[in-house]
Structure formats: C-alpha cells, structure tokens
Design a protein around this motif. Structure first.
Motif, PDB file in Angstrom:
ATOM      1  N   ALA A  46      -7.683 -22.615 -11.050  1.00 39.32           N
ATOM      2  CA  ALA A  46      -6.572 -22.532 -12.003  1.00 39.32           C
ATOM      3  C   ALA A  46      -6.043 -21.116 -12.171  1.00 39.32           C
ATOM      4  CB  ALA A  46      -7.012 -23.086 -13.361  1.00 39.32           C
ATOM      5  N   ASP A  47      -6.887 -20.107 -11.927  1.00 38.21           N
ATOM      6  CA  ASP A  47      -6.478 -18.721 -12.165  1.00 38.21           C
ATOM      7  C   ASP A  47      -5.922 -18.037 -10.919  1.00 38.21           C
ATOM      8  OD1 ASP A  47      -7.182 -18.736 -14.866  1.00 38.21           O
ATOM      9  OD2 ASP A  47      -9.270 -18.280 -14.424  1.00 38.21           O
ATOM     10  N   LEU A  48      -5.777 -18.773  -9.837  1.00 38.30           N
ATOM     11  CA  LEU A  48      -5.189 -18.196  -8.632  1.00 38.30           C
ATOM     12  C   LEU A  48      -3.815 -17.612  -8.948  1.00 38.30           C
ATOM     13  CD1 LEU A  48      -5.433 -17.962  -5.461  1.00 38.30           C
ATOM     14  CD2 LEU A  48      -4.102 -20.071  -5.370  1.00 38.30           C
ATOM     15  N   SER A  49      -3.533 -16.400  -8.464  1.00 31.67           N
ATOM     16  CA  SER A  49      -2.266 -15.728  -8.738  1.00 31.67           C
ATOM     17  C   SER A  49      -1.207 -16.169  -7.730  1.00 31.67           C
ATOM     18  CB  SER A  49      -2.472 -14.215  -8.664  1.00 31.67           C
ATOM     19  OG  SER A  49      -1.291 -13.540  -8.985  1.00 31.67           O
ATOM     20  N   VAL A  50      -0.036 -16.576  -8.243  1.00 33.34           N
ATOM     21  CA  VAL A  50       1.022 -17.125  -7.404  1.00 33.34           C
ATOM     22  C   VAL A  50       2.294 -16.276  -7.560  1.00 33.34           C
ATOM     23  CG1 VAL A  50       2.466 -19.140  -6.926  1.00 33.34           C
ATOM     24  CG2 VAL A  50       0.086 -19.448  -7.679  1.00 33.34           C
ATOM     25  N   PRO A  51       2.861 -15.778  -6.470  1.00 29.67           N
ATOM     26  CA  PRO A  51       4.123 -15.026  -6.583  1.00 29.67           C
ATOM     27  C   PRO A  51       5.274 -15.960  -6.944  1.00 29.67           C
ATOM     28  CG  PRO A  51       3.543 -15.375  -4.275  1.00 29.67           C
ATOM     29  CD  PRO A  51       2.375 -15.866  -5.079  1.00 29.67           C
ATOM     30  N   ILE A  52       6.120 -15.523  -7.865  1.00 27.53           N
ATOM     31  CA  ILE A  52       7.267 -16.308  -8.321  1.00 27.53           C
ATOM     32  C   ILE A  52       8.527 -15.508  -8.017  1.00 27.53           C
ATOM     33  CG2 ILE A  52       8.368 -17.440 -10.279  1.00 27.53           C
ATOM     34  CD1 ILE A  52       5.692 -18.683  -9.461  1.00 27.53           C
ATOM     35  N   PRO A  53       9.374 -15.978  -7.095  1.00 27.62           N
ATOM     36  CA  PRO A  53      10.521 -15.162  -6.642  1.00 27.62           C
ATOM     37  C   PRO A  53      11.501 -14.787  -7.745  1.00 27.62           C
ATOM     38  CG  PRO A  53      10.128 -17.014  -5.163  1.00 27.62           C
ATOM     39  CD  PRO A  53       9.266 -17.236  -6.356  1.00 27.62           C
ATOM     40  N   TRP A  54      11.568 -15.560  -8.825  1.00 27.00           N
ATOM     41  CA  TRP A  54      12.528 -15.258  -9.894  1.00 27.00           C
ATOM     42  C   TRP A  54      11.866 -14.534 -11.081  1.00 27.00           C
ATOM     43  CZ3 TRP A  54      10.895 -20.050  -8.366  1.00 27.00           C
ATOM     44  CH2 TRP A  54      10.193 -20.832  -9.286  1.00 27.00           C
ATOM     45  N   ARG A  55      10.606 -14.156 -10.932  1.00 28.05           N
ATOM     46  CA  ARG A  55       9.910 -13.419 -11.973  1.00 28.05           C
ATOM     47  C   ARG A  55       9.181 -12.217 -11.366  1.00 28.05           C
ATOM     48  NH1 ARG A  55      12.954 -15.250 -14.792  1.00 28.05           N
ATOM     49  NH2 ARG A  55      12.749 -16.930 -16.306  1.00 28.05           N
ATOM     50  N   GLN A  56       9.069 -11.139 -12.117  1.00 25.97           N
ATOM     51  CA  GLN A  56       8.393  -9.952 -11.620  1.00 25.97           C
ATOM     52  C   GLN A  56       6.873 -10.098 -11.646  1.00 25.97           C
ATOM     53  OE1 GLN A  56       9.940  -6.778 -14.064  1.00 25.97           O
ATOM     54  NE2 GLN A  56      11.783  -6.519 -12.807  1.00 25.97           N
ATOM     55  N   THR A  57       6.381 -10.871 -12.582  1.00 27.58           N
ATOM     56  CA  THR A  57       4.933 -11.030 -12.743  1.00 27.58           C
ATOM     57  C   THR A  57       4.482 -12.355 -12.139  1.00 27.58           C
ATOM     58  OG1 THR A  57       5.067  -9.780 -14.817  1.00 27.58           O
ATOM     59  CG2 THR A  57       3.059 -11.044 -14.417  1.00 27.58           C
ATOM     60  N   PRO A  58       3.443 -12.345 -11.310  1.00 30.26           N
ATOM     61  CA  PRO A  58       2.931 -13.611 -10.754  1.00 30.26           C
ATOM     62  C   PRO A  58       2.440 -14.547 -11.860  1.00 30.26           C
ATOM     63  CG  PRO A  58       2.007 -11.708  -9.598  1.00 30.26           C
ATOM     64  CD  PRO A  58       2.691 -11.173 -10.814  1.00 30.26           C
ATOM     65  N   TRP A  59       2.381 -15.823 -11.542  1.00 28.97           N
ATOM     66  CA  TRP A  59       1.870 -16.829 -12.463  1.00 28.97           C
ATOM     67  C   TRP A  59       0.491 -17.288 -12.017  1.00 28.97           C
ATOM     68  CZ3 TRP A  59       6.543 -20.772 -12.974  1.00 28.97           C
ATOM     69  CH2 TRP A  59       7.568 -20.160 -13.715  1.00 28.97           C
ATOM     70  N   ARG A  60      -0.287 -17.730 -12.990  1.00 32.12           N
ATOM     71  CA  ARG A  60      -1.523 -18.447 -12.648  1.00 32.12           C
ATOM     72  C   ARG A  60      -1.135 -19.807 -12.069  1.00 32.12           C
ATOM     73  NH1 ARG A  60      -4.161 -19.596 -17.737  1.00 32.12           N
ATOM     74  NH2 ARG A  60      -6.007 -20.208 -16.553  1.00 32.12           N
ATOM     75  N   LEU A  61      -2.001 -20.335 -11.216  1.00 27.32           N
ATOM     76  CA  LEU A  61      -1.689 -21.591 -10.537  1.00 27.32           C
ATOM     77  C   LEU A  61      -1.478 -22.728 -11.534  1.00 27.32           C
ATOM     78  CD1 LEU A  61      -1.313 -23.165  -7.942  1.00 27.32           C
ATOM     79  CD2 LEU A  61      -3.810 -23.421  -7.793  1.00 27.32           C
ATOM     80  N   VAL A  62      -2.225 -22.730 -12.625  1.00 30.59           N
ATOM     81  CA  VAL A  62      -2.048 -23.801 -13.602  1.00 30.59           C
ATOM     82  C   VAL A  62      -0.640 -23.754 -14.188  1.00 30.59           C
ATOM     83  CG1 VAL A  62      -2.981 -22.461 -15.557  1.00 30.59           C
ATOM     84  CG2 VAL A  62      -3.088 -24.963 -15.592  1.00 30.59           C
ATOM     85  N   ARG A  63      -0.082 -22.548 -14.359  1.00 32.68           N
ATOM     86  CA  ARG A  63       1.279 -22.448 -14.887  1.00 32.68           C
ATOM     87  C   ARG A  63       2.289 -22.983 -13.875  1.00 32.68           C
ATOM     88  NH1 ARG A  63       4.383 -16.965 -17.153  1.00 32.68           N
ATOM     89  NH2 ARG A  63       6.340 -18.043 -17.712  1.00 32.68           N
ATOM     90  N   VAL A  64       1.989 -22.858 -12.601  1.00 35.59           N
ATOM     91  CA  VAL A  64       2.875 -23.401 -11.568  1.00 35.59           C
ATOM     92  C   VAL A  64       3.012 -24.913 -11.740  1.00 35.59           C
ATOM     93  CG1 VAL A  64       3.082 -23.834  -9.084  1.00 35.59           C
ATOM     94  CG2 VAL A  64       2.470 -21.546  -9.915  1.00 35.59           C
ATOM     95  N   LEU A  65       1.880 -25.600 -11.957  1.00 39.44           N
ATOM     96  CA  LEU A  65       1.944 -27.052 -12.128  1.00 39.44           C
ATOM     97  C   LEU A  65       2.647 -27.427 -13.431  1.00 39.44           C
ATOM     98  CD1 LEU A  65      -1.498 -28.362 -10.836  1.00 39.44           C
ATOM     99  CD2 LEU A  65       0.709 -28.354  -9.685  1.00 39.44           C
ATOM    100  N   VAL A  66       2.418 -26.650 -14.487  1.00 43.72           N
ATOM    101  CA  VAL A  66       3.105 -26.911 -15.761  1.00 43.72           C
ATOM    102  C   VAL A  66       4.616 -26.771 -15.579  1.00 43.72           C
ATOM    103  CG1 VAL A  66       3.460 -26.031 -18.098  1.00 43.72           C
ATOM    104  CG2 VAL A  66       1.139 -26.293 -17.203  1.00 43.72           C
ATOM    105  N   ALA A  67       5.034 -25.727 -14.858  1.00 45.23           N
ATOM    106  CA  ALA A  67       6.472 -25.510 -14.642  1.00 45.23           C
ATOM    107  C   ALA A  67       7.062 -26.596 -13.756  1.00 45.23           C
ATOM    108  CB  ALA A  67       6.699 -24.130 -14.022  1.00 45.23           C
TER     109      ALA A  67
END
Length: 476
Positions: free
Chosen positions: A254-275
């Motif tokens: 869940a804490d894997l860091s994921v790059p988000i092209p429209w945000r400067q700060t990466p997201w945790r993987l769990v936030r990716v699924l929530v989004a």
C-alpha cells in the motif's frame, strides 16, 4: 453504468458494506470489553444494542474516531491505552436515533432523510446531558482534518444553504438513482468551512480516520445544484470506499510510491486506487449529466458544458504537455499503472476491485484503451496441500471470537491476541466450523459431503483453507 457500480457485494452494495461495518463494530466492542479494566460493562452494553440503536453510534464522528483509535492500539499491542469505554461512560446513549454529536446540533437538520440519517453541522451547543468534552473533541477532529489547520471556524449554514444542499442531493439521486442513494448512505454529517490546501483553496474533503463519516465543503460548492451534486458524489464515494475497506485489504504494498504526472508529489499506491475509484464514478456522473432529460434540465438548469477537474500542479509533466486535464485521462493512467504491477502487489479483493472498476470504465468509454487481465477476478489459485500433517487433529482456537452474518454468507472472526479481523466466505466458514477436534481427513470428507465437492477438490479446498486459518491463528 449506474447499476454496475452498486452491484458488487464487496465494494458496491452500500447495505452489505454497512452490515459488515456494524458486525465489525460489535465484535470490536466485545474484544475491547475483554481488554478494558475500567468500564467493560459499558462496552458490553453497547455491543448488545439493536442494529437501529447501534448505527447512530457507529456514524458519530467522535465515537467512531475513538473506536478506530482503540482498534489500532489493540493491533499494535497497547491494550492499556484504550479510551472509548471511558468516553462512552460519560455520554448519553439513548434510543432516540441520534448520535451524541448530532444531539448538539442546533437547529437539527437532516438534509436527505429519505436516503439516510445524515445531519448538518450547525451551531454545536452541548445540551445539559451532553458533556462539553464532546464539543471539544469534535472541534479537535475538525481542526485535524484540514491540511495545515482550518482557516476559520465552521461556517454555520443558513436556511438557504440547507435548501441548496438538499437540492444537490435530490439532483444526484435522480440522475443516478442507484449510486446516489448508495453514497449518501455513508455520510453521517455535512459541514461547511473555508481553508487552504496544498493545491489552493479548499473545495471539499471527506473524513477518514481524522473525521469519520463526515464531509466538509466550501459554501461556494452550493452555487449551483450540479456542483453540489458532484461534490456529494465525490466525497460520498470516498466515505463509501473507506467503509468498504474496513472489511478487507486491496494491496500488499500500500505504501509503494507512484509518480503522478499532474502532481509534483508522488502518491502512495493505496491513494492511486482511491483516486481511480473516484474518477470512474465521476465519469459515470458526467455521462448521466450529458443524457439528462428535459425534466431535469428544466428543474435544475443545464449541466456544465465543460468538465471541471482540479487543475494540474505547476511544473509537472501535465502542465508542460497540456495533458491529464480530464477524468478519463487520469483514470487511464491510474488503471494502466496498477495493471502493470506484479500480480502479488494486489490481494484477491484488490484484483476483484480492479476488475469491477475496469468493467465500469469500459462501459462508459468503450475506447478507454484499458483491457482487464484475463481470468476470474478475485480468485486465488489453490495452493498445493502440504506433504505432511494432513491427518493432524484440528480445532478452532480459543483465542478467537466470531460473529455470523448469514445474510451475507460470511463469518467475521477476530483473533483476540492480535485484534486482526478475518472475513470467512461460505466455503471457509464451513471448513472452520468443521474443525472441532476431528482430523483433517475427516474434515475434508465431511466438507465434501456437505458442499458436493469431489474428493480431490474437497481435499485441496480444505488444505488451502486450513493453511490460511492456521496462519491467522484461528486454528490449532
């Protein structure tokens, strides 16, 4: 599309999600009563309440926060620091269908009583029989829920704001007659506020652990009913998923860091699924808005001509290239990233969750470019049985408490040593019930007789299930 998003029993059916949360609440109270030394009788009394009496307590922001905090303490081996019982002992827990915090709201307003018992954060005046401590704790949760702290006190809604909020809920439930009521059912309190976030002025937020079951929004979100409806969907969807995830994990990383092209700060993987969960629902909302009939348009006005999403952050790939400015682009990116992960990063529930969202996404946009992986969602290959020990005598651990949910075909079991909750499906429930001191061969034979599974299949089912239940500390 509307029907598909409420069809899944684990993630879409709000009534099933609510029943699981109520069962978890009751079993958690019973577990805390075992560990609590000062007020165990209060927790026992709460655990015996009827469902109708229990739900206002489960939806109360202060009580739910205290409950989740105590569960986390038990999971981390701190049974000496529990606080829910002491709090509950000082609160009036009546049978009038109101939670303790709701009793303070003056005036008392329920914006959509036909869909759920949500109430509005108006003036919070502690009544004579509600200790002032409750108001202090509620305000502390409010302050902690807004990034960087609130810019101002809660905005007390005027009668016109109350009317506009109810009008937004009416539009949402008429536009999406299944999803709308489903998400509103997970909202306990709606408040208004103004604040700042890292991405600019606060538009809205949903409380997770910091402010459970609550939505806070800027009063400007009520300017037109379409924006109000979209905001209620947005934050209600988050609250619904928060409740759903209390009965199962989606990820092993869940804490894997994921790059988000429209945000400067990466997201945790769990936030990716929530989004991703949110964007799929938003795409369905947009499609329904495009097809709104003349009756809705005459009553609520035309929907916005252009999609409104939060702006991309400066100095990002999206800002440089002019990309990722729509829900569809973002959903494609998030889904594609999760699909590219190694299979072991998702649990069986995680794979089922992803399939469900991709089915909805491809129903909204057949050209989404996202193809679900082959195979049946949520099915885990049966592990081969161990080479030895298959005839061992097995019995249910004395360090376990269970709560049956026959309507859901599930049994909720908690390991009283670790406070870990385990949700057994019908197959696992049957096997668990047969582990009463007979040997594993006898369990497999009886399981096969009752389930109709063939000999080898019954053996494999029992071996795999016993392995999991033993690892969870539920079998000896």
């Amino acid at each position: 599309m509307d029907a598909l998003l409420v069809a899944d029993g684990r993630f879409g059916d709000s009534r099933a999600i609510g029943e699981r949360n109520a069962a978890r609440f009751v079993l958690g109270l019973r577990l805390m009563a075992q560990k609590e030394t000062r007020h165990p009788e209060v927790l026992h009394r709460l655990s015996r309440l009827s469902r109708e009496e229990l739900l206002p307590l489960l939806g109360d922001p202060v009580l739910r926060n205290a409950f989740e905090d105590d569960m986390a303490k038990l999971e981390n081996g701190r049974p000496d620091a529990l606080g829910l019982a002491a709090l509950a002992a000082r609160l009036p827990l009546g049978t009038d269908g109101l939670g303790p915090c709701e009793r303070m709201a003056t005036p008392h307003v329920r914006p959509w009583p036909e869909y759920g018992p949500a109430w509005l954060w108006t003036e919070m005046n502690p009544a004579d029989r509600v200790p002032g401590e409750l108001s202090v704790r509620l305000r502390r949760l409010y302050d902690g829920s807004i990034e960087g702290g609130p810019a101002a006190d809660p905005v007390i809604p005027s009668p016109d704001m109350c009317r506009r909020l109810s009008r937004g809920a009416d539009l949402l439930t008429r536009l999406l007659p299944q999803v709308g009521p489903s998400v509103l059912r997970h909202v306990s309190v709606v408040g208004f506020t103004r604040g700042e976030s890292a991405d600019g002025p606060l538009q809205s937020l949903s409380g997770g652990d910091p402010l459970p079951s609550a939505i806070l929004m800027a009063p400007e979100r009520l300017t037109d009913p379409w924006t109000a409806a979209e905001t209620l969907l947005h934050e209600g969807v988050h609250l619904k998923l928060f409740d759903a995830l209390r009965s199962g994990a989606l990820l092993r990383a869940a804490d894997l860091s994921v790059p988000i092209p429209w945000r400067q700060t990466p997201w945790r993987l769990v936030r990716v699924l929530v989004a991703l969960h949110f964007y799929v629902h938003m795409l369905v909302f947009q499609e329904a808005a495009r097809h709104a009939d003349d009756t809705l348009r005459a009553e609520f006005g035309d929907p916005p001509a252009d999609e409104v999403v939060d702006e991309v952050s400066p100095d990002t790939e999206a800002a440089r290239d002019g990309t990722y400015g729509t829900s569809l682009e973002r959903a494609r990116y998030l889904a594609g990233y999760v699909l590219a992960l190694p299979e072991d990063h998702l649990t069986a529930d995680g794979r089922r969750f992803l399939h469900w969202l991709l089915d909805a996404l491809n129903l909204v946009h057949e050209d989404s470019g996202i193809t679900p992986p082959a195979g049946v969602a949520g099915v885990v290959p049966v592990r081969p049985p161990a080479a030895t020990g298959q005839a061992a005598v097995v019995r249910r651990s004395a360090r376990a408490m269970a709560r049956p949910m026959p309507e859901q075909g599930e049994l909720l079991v908690v390991n009283t040593d670790t406070a870990a909750m385990h949700w057994l499906n019908a197959r696992s429930w049957l096997i668990y019930s047969l582990c009463d001191g007979r040997d594993a061969h006898a369990v497999a034979a009886e399981y096969g007789r009752r389930s109709g599974a063939a000999g080898e299949a019954a053996h494999d089912h029992v071996a795999a299930c016993m392995s999991e239940l033993t690892a969870a500390g539920l079998l000896e």
